[in-house]
Design a protein around this motif. Structure first.
Motif, PDB file in Angstrom:
ATOM      1  N   CYS A  26     -25.242 -50.596  56.014  1.00 40.69           N
ATOM      2  CA  CYS A  26     -24.578 -51.348  54.950  1.00 40.69           C
ATOM      3  C   CYS A  26     -25.309 -52.677  54.780  1.00 40.69           C
ATOM      4  CB  CYS A  26     -23.117 -51.588  55.305  1.00 40.69           C
ATOM      5  SG  CYS A  26     -22.233 -52.560  54.075  1.00 40.69           S
ATOM      6  N   ALA A  27     -26.045 -52.814  53.701  1.00 40.10           N
ATOM      7  CA  ALA A  27     -26.858 -54.012  53.467  1.00 40.10           C
ATOM      8  C   ALA A  27     -26.245 -54.851  52.354  1.00 40.10           C
ATOM      9  CB  ALA A  27     -28.286 -53.622  53.106  1.00 40.10           C
ATOM     10  N   LYS A  28     -26.263 -56.136  52.547  1.00 34.14           N
ATOM     11  CA  LYS A  28     -25.743 -57.064  51.536  1.00 34.14           C
ATOM     12  C   LYS A  28     -26.813 -58.109  51.256  1.00 34.14           C
ATOM     13  CE  LYS A  28     -22.763 -60.193  52.712  1.00 34.14           C
ATOM     14  NZ  LYS A  28     -21.512 -60.867  53.136  1.00 34.14           N
ATOM     15  N   PHE A  29     -27.067 -58.363  50.003  1.00 33.62           N
ATOM     16  CA  PHE A  29     -28.096 -59.312  49.610  1.00 33.62           C
ATOM     17  C   PHE A  29     -27.462 -60.669  49.306  1.00 33.62           C
ATOM     18  CE2 PHE A  29     -29.995 -55.234  48.788  1.00 33.62           C
ATOM     19  CZ  PHE A  29     -31.294 -55.395  49.221  1.00 33.62           C
ATOM     20  N   ILE A  30     -28.133 -61.711  49.733  1.00 36.65           N
ATOM     21  CA  ILE A  30     -27.682 -63.082  49.459  1.00 36.65           C
ATOM     22  C   ILE A  30     -28.514 -63.622  48.305  1.00 36.65           C
ATOM     23  CG2 ILE A  30     -27.451 -65.408  50.391  1.00 36.65           C
ATOM     24  CD1 ILE A  30     -27.248 -64.141  53.160  1.00 36.65           C
ATOM     25  N   ASP A  31     -27.876 -63.933  47.205  1.00 32.88           N
ATOM     26  CA  ASP A  31     -28.574 -64.406  46.017  1.00 32.88           C
ATOM     27  C   ASP A  31     -28.466 -65.921  45.906  1.00 32.88           C
ATOM     28  OD1 ASP A  31     -29.303 -61.837  45.200  1.00 32.88           O
ATOM     29  OD2 ASP A  31     -27.362 -61.530  44.220  1.00 32.88           O
ATOM     30  N   MET A  32     -29.594 -66.543  45.624  1.00 37.03           N
ATOM     31  CA  MET A  32     -29.604 -67.981  45.371  1.00 37.03           C
ATOM     32  C   MET A  32     -29.079 -68.247  43.958  1.00 37.03           C
ATOM     33  SD  MET A  32     -30.498 -71.013  46.473  1.00 37.03           S
ATOM     34  CE  MET A  32     -31.638 -70.661  47.799  1.00 37.03           C
ATOM     35  N   PRO A  33     -28.211 -69.227  43.774  1.00 39.80           N
ATOM     36  CA  PRO A  33     -27.713 -69.543  42.421  1.00 39.80           C
ATOM     37  C   PRO A  33     -28.868 -69.827  41.461  1.00 39.80           C
ATOM     38  CG  PRO A  33     -26.441 -70.720  44.075  1.00 39.80           C
ATOM     39  CD  PRO A  33     -27.593 -70.070  44.802  1.00 39.80           C
ATOM     40  N   TYR A  73     -27.082 -73.125  51.789  1.00 37.89           N
ATOM     41  CA  TYR A  73     -27.502 -72.398  52.985  1.00 37.89           C
ATOM     42  C   TYR A  73     -26.552 -72.652  54.158  1.00 37.89           C
ATOM     43  CZ  TYR A  73     -31.986 -70.837  51.097  1.00 37.89           C
ATOM     44  OH  TYR A  73     -32.958 -70.201  50.381  1.00 37.89           O
ATOM     45  N   ARG A  74     -26.075 -73.866  54.295  1.00 35.35           N
ATOM     46  CA  ARG A  74     -25.156 -74.169  55.395  1.00 35.35           C
ATOM     47  C   ARG A  74     -23.830 -73.426  55.224  1.00 35.35           C
ATOM     48  NH1 ARG A  74     -25.471 -80.343  57.695  1.00 35.35           N
ATOM     49  NH2 ARG A  74     -27.556 -80.168  58.589  1.00 35.35           N
ATOM     50  N   GLN A  75     -23.342 -73.336  53.999  1.00 31.87           N
ATOM     51  CA  GLN A  75     -22.103 -72.593  53.747  1.00 31.87           C
ATOM     52  C   GLN A  75     -22.285 -71.115  54.083  1.00 31.87           C
ATOM     53  OE1 GLN A  75     -20.838 -73.324  49.724  1.00 31.87           O
ATOM     54  NE2 GLN A  75     -20.788 -75.541  49.975  1.00 31.87           N
ATOM     55  N   ILE A  76     -23.433 -70.542  53.675  1.00 26.11           N
ATOM     56  CA  ILE A  76     -23.711 -69.131  53.991  1.00 26.11           C
ATOM     57  C   ILE A  76     -23.837 -68.944  55.505  1.00 26.11           C
ATOM     58  CG2 ILE A  76     -25.387 -67.266  53.733  1.00 26.11           C
ATOM     59  CD1 ILE A  76     -26.077 -68.447  50.983  1.00 26.11           C
ATOM     60  N   ALA A  77     -24.542 -69.857  56.175  1.00 29.96           N
ATOM     61  CA  ALA A  77     -24.743 -69.747  57.620  1.00 29.96           C
ATOM     62  C   ALA A  77     -23.418 -69.827  58.369  1.00 29.96           C
ATOM     63  CB  ALA A  77     -25.693 -70.840  58.094  1.00 29.96           C
ATOM     64  N   ASP A  79     -33.501 -49.026  49.199  1.00 32.88           N
ATOM     65  CA  ASP A  79     -34.217 -50.253  48.856  1.00 32.88           C
ATOM     66  C   ASP A  79     -35.037 -50.676  50.068  1.00 32.88           C
ATOM     67  OD1 ASP A  79     -34.193 -52.900  46.956  1.00 32.88           O
ATOM     68  OD2 ASP A  79     -34.173 -53.438  49.083  1.00 32.88           O
ATOM     69  N   ILE A  80     -36.244 -51.182  49.832  1.00 35.42           N
ATOM     70  CA  ILE A  80     -37.164 -51.461  50.932  1.00 35.42           C
ATOM     71  C   ILE A  80     -36.607 -52.515  51.887  1.00 35.42           C
ATOM     72  CG2 ILE A  80     -38.489 -53.263  49.760  1.00 35.42           C
ATOM     73  CD1 ILE A  80     -40.096 -50.432  51.708  1.00 35.42           C
ATOM     74  N   LYS A  81     -35.907 -53.507  51.362  1.00 38.52           N
ATOM     75  CA  LYS A  81     -35.364 -54.581  52.212  1.00 38.52           C
ATOM     76  C   LYS A  81     -34.148 -54.097  52.985  1.00 38.52           C
ATOM     77  CE  LYS A  81     -36.959 -58.421  49.316  1.00 38.52           C
ATOM     78  NZ  LYS A  81     -37.506 -57.639  48.204  1.00 38.52           N
ATOM     79  N   ALA A  82     -33.288 -53.291  52.325  1.00 40.11           N
ATOM     80  CA  ALA A  82     -32.131 -52.748  53.023  1.00 40.11           C
ATOM     81  C   ALA A  82     -32.570 -51.819  54.152  1.00 40.11           C
ATOM     82  CB  ALA A  82     -31.236 -51.996  52.038  1.00 40.11           C
ATOM     83  N   ASN A  83     -33.596 -51.019  53.905  1.00 40.54           N
ATOM     84  CA  ASN A  83     -34.107 -50.131  54.951  1.00 40.54           C
ATOM     85  C   ASN A  83     -34.679 -50.923  56.127  1.00 40.54           C
ATOM     86  OD1 ASN A  83     -35.312 -47.387  55.882  1.00 40.54           O
ATOM     87  ND2 ASN A  83     -37.061 -48.774  55.815  1.00 40.54           N
TER      88      ASN A  83
END
Length: 273
Positions: free
Chosen positions: A1-8, A114-118, A218-222
């Protein structure tokens, strides 16, 4: 289960604006350099004349704006009146301050995100594995083996705007507060391995289909899933090794204590006799 973090998008837009402002400033620097190359220096002093000639001989991209600004100030002190070089220098300083202000403000906004995500990640997980890409090698247009990098200017800019190293530092900061363990993984073998069957493949796009088992990811999820399986597979053997060392250390301490007690008892028996 992969989740991507998108920059605003606002962060990318502001950083792109900074880059465009810097490009316009470079163009104006090239124009003033061409003016210096085509115009004779006002004969004031040998120091100014030599510096003017030295700047004019160099390619425009090898001349910093600060050097031209410093020369314009020397000319102003000598002749005591305005000149084209001084007018350019004043405009350059104003624009440079606006560029730096916008850039610093954007970096602070990115750091806050980034701090909020971390902080949210360290609350969910007790152990976090981080893989560091060799960004310097990825950014090379032509590598040592003659291979040409397919990444364009826009992709290289995205890596700069994301700044993976900055996110990792924020992650370490949050992990230290929450007591979460950070594992930095540098071996990139897992990035070319199917996370289902373990077969190796060559990357040709952002999506791949495994020829062995037919899995499509997806290559990154793999890559994330393959790294997880590799760490989990090694975790038990590493844990067993650590437990074995601890038990051996306890046994050694027990034997040492027993020997010490035996020597003390022997001394007591000798004194009693």
């Amino acid at each position: 289960c992969a989740k991507f973090i998108d920059m605003p998008d606002c962060i990318h837009e502001k950083l792109e604006l900074v880059e465009k402002m810097q490009s316009r400033q470079d163009i104006r620097r090239d124009e003033i350099h061409e003016f210096m190359r085509m115009t004779l220096c006002p004969v004031i002093s040998d120091e100014i004349t030599n510096e003017w000639a030295a700047i004019a001989k160099l390619p425009a991209q090898h001349v910093s704006s600060d050097r031209i600004v410093a020369l314009s100030r020397k000319i102003e002190r000598e002749i005591g009146e305005s000149n084209p070089l001084l007018s350019w220098a004043k405009r350059d300083r104003r624009e440079l301050q606006s560029i730096r202000g916008l850039h610093e403000k954007t970096l602070l906004q990115r750091k806050d995100i980034y701090r909020q995500i971390a902080l949210s990640l360290v609350k969910q997980y007790e152990i976090i594995a981080v893989s560091r890409y060799d960004l310097k090698d990825m950014a090379l247009r032509i590598k040592d083996n003659g291979e040409r990098n397919e990444l364009g200017q826009k992709e290289r800019f995205k890596r700069h705007s994301v700044a993976l190293y900055s996110f990792i530092e924020c992650l370490k900061w949050a992990a230290a507060r929450a007591g979460t363990v950070i594992i930095e993984h540098t071996d990139m073998k897992y990035a070319r391995v199917c996370s289902d069957c373990g077969a190796h493949f060559e990357r040709d796009s952002n999506w791949f289909s495994c020829e062995s088992c037919g899995a499509e990811y997806d290559i990154k999820a793999n890559a994330s899933a393959a790294l997880y399986k590799e760490l989990v597979g090694n975790a038990k053997s590493q844990a067993d090794e650590i437990v074995g060392k601890i038990k051996q250390k306890e046994m050694d301490a027990s034997d040492k204590k027993q020997k010490k007690l035996s020597l003390m008892q022997a001394k007591r028996n000798k004194l009693a006799v």
